[in-house]
Scaffold this active site. Structure first.
Site, PDB file in Angstrom:
ATOM      1  N   LYS A  26      46.550-104.168  44.374  1.00 10.67           N
ATOM      2  CA  LYS A  26      45.748-105.149  43.752  1.00 10.67           C
ATOM      3  C   LYS A  26      44.995-104.686  42.515  1.00 10.67           C
ATOM      4  O   LYS A  26      44.672-105.171  41.514  1.00 10.67           O
ATOM      5  CB  LYS A  26      44.859-105.830  44.669  1.00 10.67           C
ATOM      6  CG  LYS A  26      43.974-107.015  44.212  1.00 10.67           C
ATOM      7  CD  LYS A  26      43.771-108.342  45.471  1.00 10.67           C
ATOM      8  CE  LYS A  26      42.420-107.821  46.131  1.00 10.67           C
ATOM      9  NZ  LYS A  26      41.349-107.922  45.679  1.00 10.67           N
ATOM     10  N   GLY A  99      36.699-111.166  42.778  1.00 12.65           N
ATOM     11  CA  GLY A  99      35.509-110.435  42.392  1.00 12.65           C
ATOM     12  C   GLY A  99      35.807-109.428  41.270  1.00 12.65           C
ATOM     13  O   GLY A  99      35.136-109.105  40.377  1.00 12.65           O
ATOM     14  N   ARG A 127      28.682-114.711  44.851  1.00 11.86           N
ATOM     15  CA  ARG A 127      28.691-113.321  44.828  1.00 11.86           C
ATOM     16  C   ARG A 127      27.918-112.612  43.763  1.00 11.86           C
ATOM     17  O   ARG A 127      27.822-113.355  42.699  1.00 11.86           O
ATOM     18  CB  ARG A 127      30.028-112.551  44.842  1.00 11.86           C
ATOM     19  CG  ARG A 127      30.724-112.845  46.196  1.00 11.86           C
ATOM     20  CD  ARG A 127      32.293-112.244  46.006  1.00 11.86           C
ATOM     21  NE  ARG A 127      32.278-110.758  46.227  1.00 11.86           N
ATOM     22  CZ  ARG A 127      33.170-110.015  46.167  1.00 11.86           C
ATOM     23  NH1 ARG A 127      34.483-110.806  45.812  1.00 11.86           N
ATOM     24  NH2 ARG A 127      33.274-108.841  46.316  1.00 11.86           N
ATOM     25  N   SER A 172      30.051 -98.714  43.405  1.00 16.01           N
ATOM     26  CA  SER A 172      30.899 -99.793  43.266  1.00 16.01           C
ATOM     27  C   SER A 172      31.812 -99.483  41.890  1.00 16.01           C
ATOM     28  O   SER A 172      31.375 -99.215  40.925  1.00 16.01           O
ATOM     29  CB  SER A 172      30.163-100.973  42.948  1.00 16.01           C
ATOM     30  OG  SER A 172      30.851-101.872  42.458  1.00 16.01           O
ATOM     31  N   GLN A 174      33.860-101.683  40.640  1.00 12.81           N
ATOM     32  CA  GLN A 174      33.643-102.784  39.976  1.00 12.81           C
ATOM     33  C   GLN A 174      32.815-102.828  38.848  1.00 12.81           C
ATOM     34  O   GLN A 174      33.102-102.853  37.666  1.00 12.81           O
ATOM     35  CB  GLN A 174      33.896-103.813  40.574  1.00 12.81           C
ATOM     36  CG  GLN A 174      34.987-104.456  41.540  1.00 12.81           C
ATOM     37  CD  GLN A 174      34.890-105.635  42.497  1.00 12.81           C
ATOM     38  OE1 GLN A 174      33.675-106.329  42.506  1.00 12.81           O
ATOM     39  NE2 GLN A 174      35.750-105.895  42.995  1.00 12.81           N
ATOM     40  N   ASP A 320      37.260-101.832  51.944  1.00 16.07           N
ATOM     41  CA  ASP A 320      38.125-103.080  52.019  1.00 16.07           C
ATOM     42  C   ASP A 320      38.717-102.862  53.467  1.00 16.07           C
ATOM     43  O   ASP A 320      39.055-103.829  53.924  1.00 16.07           O
ATOM     44  CB  ASP A 320      39.055-103.275  51.062  1.00 16.07           C
ATOM     45  CG  ASP A 320      38.530-103.494  49.575  1.00 16.07           C
ATOM     46  OD1 ASP A 320      37.399-103.783  49.653  1.00 16.07           O
ATOM     47  OD2 ASP A 320      39.100-103.475  48.709  1.00 16.07           O
ATOM     48  N   LYS A 347      30.956-109.196  50.362  1.00 10.79           N
ATOM     49  CA  LYS A 347      32.402-109.326  50.017  1.00 10.79           C
ATOM     50  C   LYS A 347      32.903-110.745  49.974  1.00 10.79           C
ATOM     51  O   LYS A 347      31.925-111.432  49.731  1.00 10.79           O
ATOM     52  CB  LYS A 347      33.295-108.293  50.811  1.00 10.79           C
ATOM     53  CG  LYS A 347      32.886-106.619  50.693  1.00 10.79           C
ATOM     54  CD  LYS A 347      33.390-106.313  49.462  1.00 10.79           C
ATOM     55  CE  LYS A 347      33.032-104.635  49.241  1.00 10.79           C
ATOM     56  NZ  LYS A 347      33.256-104.162  47.962  1.00 10.79           N
ATOM     57  N   ARG A 392      40.900-110.597  54.150  1.00  8.11           N
ATOM     58  CA  ARG A 392      41.001-109.488  54.945  1.00  8.11           C
ATOM     59  C   ARG A 392      40.557-109.669  56.433  1.00  8.11           C
ATOM     60  O   ARG A 392      40.897-108.951  57.423  1.00  8.11           O
ATOM     61  CB  ARG A 392      40.195-108.357  54.401  1.00  8.11           C
ATOM     62  CG  ARG A 392      40.913-107.878  53.017  1.00  8.11           C
ATOM     63  CD  ARG A 392      40.412-106.460  52.555  1.00  8.11           C
ATOM     64  NE  ARG A 392      40.683-106.253  51.133  1.00  8.11           N
ATOM     65  CZ  ARG A 392      41.868-106.079  50.615  1.00  8.11           C
ATOM     66  NH1 ARG A 392      42.613-106.146  51.341  1.00  8.11           N
ATOM     67  NH2 ARG A 392      41.897-106.093  49.292  1.00  8.11           N
TER      68      ARG A 392
HETATM   69  C1  S3P Z   1      37.717-103.133  43.670  1.00 13.82           C
HETATM   70  C2  S3P Z   1      36.461-102.427  44.394  1.00 13.82           C
HETATM   71  C3  S3P Z   1      35.860-102.651  45.424  1.00 13.82           C
HETATM   72  C4  S3P Z   1      36.783-103.376  46.069  1.00 13.82           C
HETATM   73  C5  S3P Z   1      37.715-104.588  45.758  1.00 13.82           C
HETATM   74  C6  S3P Z   1      38.275-104.018  44.588  1.00 13.82           C
HETATM   75  C7  S3P Z   1      38.174-102.554  42.502  1.00 13.82           C
HETATM   76  O1  S3P Z   1      34.528-103.386  45.096  1.00 13.82           O
HETATM   77  O2  S3P Z   1      36.017-103.830  47.390  1.00 13.82           O
HETATM   78  O3  S3P Z   1      38.329-105.031  46.791  1.00 13.82           O
HETATM   79  O4  S3P Z   1      39.536-102.942  42.158  1.00 13.82           O
HETATM   80  O5  S3P Z   1      37.371-101.956  41.703  1.00 13.82           O
HETATM   81  P1  S3P Z   1      33.214-102.879  44.901  1.00 13.82           P
HETATM   82  O6  S3P Z   1      33.212-102.155  43.450  1.00 13.82           O
HETATM   83  O7  S3P Z   1      32.379-103.746  44.694  1.00 13.82           O
HETATM   84  O8  S3P Z   1      32.753-102.126  45.917  1.00 13.82           O
END
Ligand code: S3P
Length: 438
Positions: A26, A99, A127, A172, A174, A320, A347, A392
C-alpha cells in the site's frame, strides 16, 4: 450502525496451508502514483494495489489532470506531467479512509500554485493533521483545518516555500514524506531527521526517479527544484498484509504457508523480528531486489509461541502489525507486554482500546495501557467483536478463528477493501472457515 455493514463470521478451523501471492504494498502503491504523476515522461507500474486507499490517491491525481491508464491486473501507465504540470481539481479530493494519501498530498499540494481541498471519511476526519500542517506552515504554506487540527484541509497553494531543517517529533513516515515532498518545491535544501527509523519508501523511490536526495544516518536531505526522471516501478507484495497470514500460520495447529515475493524492506520487518522472538518458525527464501526494494518468499509453519516484552525499537518497524500481533500474543505461552506504542491510538481506530475490547469479549485478559497493552494468553472463546471500520482490526480477529473454541462474529468489516481486497478469498482458499454477511 455497525450491524448494517459487512460482518465476517469465522468458525474454528485447524489448518492453514499453501503458497500465497498477496496484493501489492500500500505504501509503495501510493508513492508510485504521486511520484509517477510528477515525472517527466511515461511511468509503468506493476503490482499496484487495487485497494480503496491507493485508488483514492489515483483518483485524486486523475482529478488534477494526470492521464493514468489502468489499473488492469495491477498494471498502470502514468503519463507524468512534470513537477509543475498538475492542475486544480474542480471538486474536493476525497481520500476516503487513507491517512497516507492525506498527509503526503498535503506536502505535495502545498508546493502547487493552486488551491486544493482534502476531505475523508469519518475516521480520517478525526485523525491528527497538525503533525503535517505545523511543519508545512513553518515552510511558508497556508493550510486551513478545523479547530481540532483535522480535515477538511484547505491548502492554499501559490505560496513560495522555504526549506527547513525538521526534527520529527514522532517517528512517522507519513510526516517525514510530507515534508520531503514539500521540500521538492522549496528553495534550497530541506532536511528531515527522525527519532527512530521509519519506512523509507519515499527516499528509495525518489532515488529511483533520479531526484537529488541523500540519506545520512537518521537525516534525509532533499534539494528543492529537482526533477523526476521517468522509470518503471514494480510494487512488491505488502508485508503488512502478509502479517495476517504469518500469524495465522504460526498459531494454527497444522500450518505450512509460503508468502510469495513479499517486500522485506528493513524498515518494515519488525513483524518478522517480533514473531521470531516469540519463537515462530519463519524462514526467508529466494531473497532478491526489485526496483530498489528487497523481497523474499516468507515460509512460516505452525509454532509454539511464547510471550515476550516487545523491544521498543521494533515498534515503528511493525507499527501496522500490532492488531494481529496481539492475536499471536493471546495464543502464546506467557505474558506479552507492549510499551512505547501510543501512536496506535491514532490509527484508523484506537487500536489499543479496540483490540483490548475485542480480546476481552473473547475471554482473553488484555489490559490496555496508555502506550501499549499487557496480554495474558488463554483460550480464545466465541463472541462478537467490533472491527470499528478498521481493516486491520477486522483481519486480525479473523485469524483468531484458527485458535478459537467457537465462532467469532466481526462487525463493520467493509474497510478490509482499503488494503487487502481479496483477503476473504485467499483466507478461505487456504484453510479458514470464513463467511461474509451483508
Ligand atoms: C505509512 C506510514 C505509517 C503507517 C501507515 C502507512 C506510510 O503511518 O501506519 O499505514 O505509507 O508512510 P505513520 O507515519 O503515521 O506512522
Amino acid at each position: 450502525m455497525s450491524a448494517l455493514k459487512t460482518r465476517f463470521l469465522v468458525k474454528p478451523s485447524d489448518s492453514f496451508n499453501g503458497k500465497i501471492r498477496l496484493p501489492g504494498d500500500k505504501s509503495i502503491s501510493h508513492r508510485s502514483i504521486m511520484l509517477g504523476s510528477l515525472a517527466d515522461g511515461v511511468v509503468e507500474v506493476s503490482g499496484f494495489l487495487e485497494g480503496e486507499d491507493a485508488l483514492a490517491t489515483l483518483e485524486a491525481f486523475k482529478k488534477m489532470g494526470v492521464k493514468i491508464e489502468g489499473p488492469e491486473n495491477g498494471k498502470l501507465i502514468i503519463h507524468g506531467v512534470g513537477m509543475s504540470g498538475l492542475q486544480a481539481a474542480n471538486t474536493a479530493l476525497d481520500l476516503g479512509n487513507s491517512g497516507t494519501s492525506m498527509r503526503l498530498l498535503s506536502g505535495l499540494l502545498a508546493g502547487q500554485n493552486f488551491e486544493s481541498t482534502l476531505i475523508g471519511d469519518a475516521s480520517l476526519s478525526g485523525r491528527p493533521m497538525r503533525r503535517v500542517t505545523d511543519p508545512l506552515a513553518t515552510m511558508g504554506a497556508e493550510i486551513e483545518s478545523t479547530e481540532y487540527g483535522t480535515a477538511p484541509l484547505v491548502i492554499k497553494g501559490g505560496r513560495a516555500l522555504n526549506s527547513i531543517n525538521y526534527n520529527l517529533p514522532v517517528a512517522s513516515a507519513q510526516v517525514k514524506s510530507c515534508v520531503l515532498l514539500a521540500g521538492m518545491y522549496a528553495q534550497g535544501e530541506t532536511t528531515v531527521t527522525e527519532p527512530a527509523p521509519t519506512r523509507d519508501h519515499t527516499e528509495r523511490m525518489l532515488k529511483g526517479f533520479a531526484y537529488p536526495i541523500t540519506v545520512s544516518g537518521s537525516t534525509v536531505t532533499i534539494q528543492g527544484g529537482g526533477k523526476l526522471k521517468a522509470t518503471s516501478i514494480q510494487v512488491p507484495a505488502d508485508i503488512s498484509s502478509a502479517a495476517f497470514f504469518m500469524v495465522g500460520a504460526a498459531i494454527a495447529k497444522q500450518a505450512d504457508v509460503t508468502l510469495l515475493e513479499v517486500g522485506i524492506n528493513p524498515t518494515r520487518t519488525g513483524v518478522i523480528d517480533i514473531l521470531k522472538l516469540m519463537g515462530a518458525k519463519i524462514d526467508l527464501l529466494n531473497q532478491k531486489e526489485i526496483g530498489g526494494e528487497p523481497i523474499a518468499d516468507i515460509h512460516i509453519q505452525s509454532s509454539q509461541l511464547k510471550g515476550i516484552k516487545i523491544p521498543e525499537k521494533l515498534v515503528p518497524l511493525a507499527i501496522d502489525e500490532f492488531p494481529v500481533l496481539f492475536i499471536a500474543a493471546a495464543c502464546a505461552r506467557g505474558q506479552t507486554i507492549l510499551t512505547g506504542a501510543e501512536e496506535l491510538r491514532v490509527k484508523e481506530s484506537d487500536r489499543i482500546q479496540v483490540m483490548a475490547d475485542g480480546l476481552q469479549a473473547l475471554g482473553i485478559d488484555a489490559r490496555p495501557t496508555p502506550d501499549g497493552m499487557i496480554i495474558n494468553p488463554g483460550q480464545i472463546g466465541s463472541g462478537t467483536v467490533d472491527g470499528h471500520g478498521d481493516h486491520r482490526i477486522s483481519m486480525a480477529f479473523t485469524m483468531a478463528g484458527l485458535r478459537s473454541s467457537g465462532p467469532i462474529e466481526i462487525l463493520d468489516c467493509d474497510n478490509v477493501a482499503t488494503s487487502f481486497p481479496n483477503f476473504v478469498e485467499l483466507s478461505v482458499n487456504h484453510g479458514l472457515n470464513l463467511m461474509v454477511k451483508t
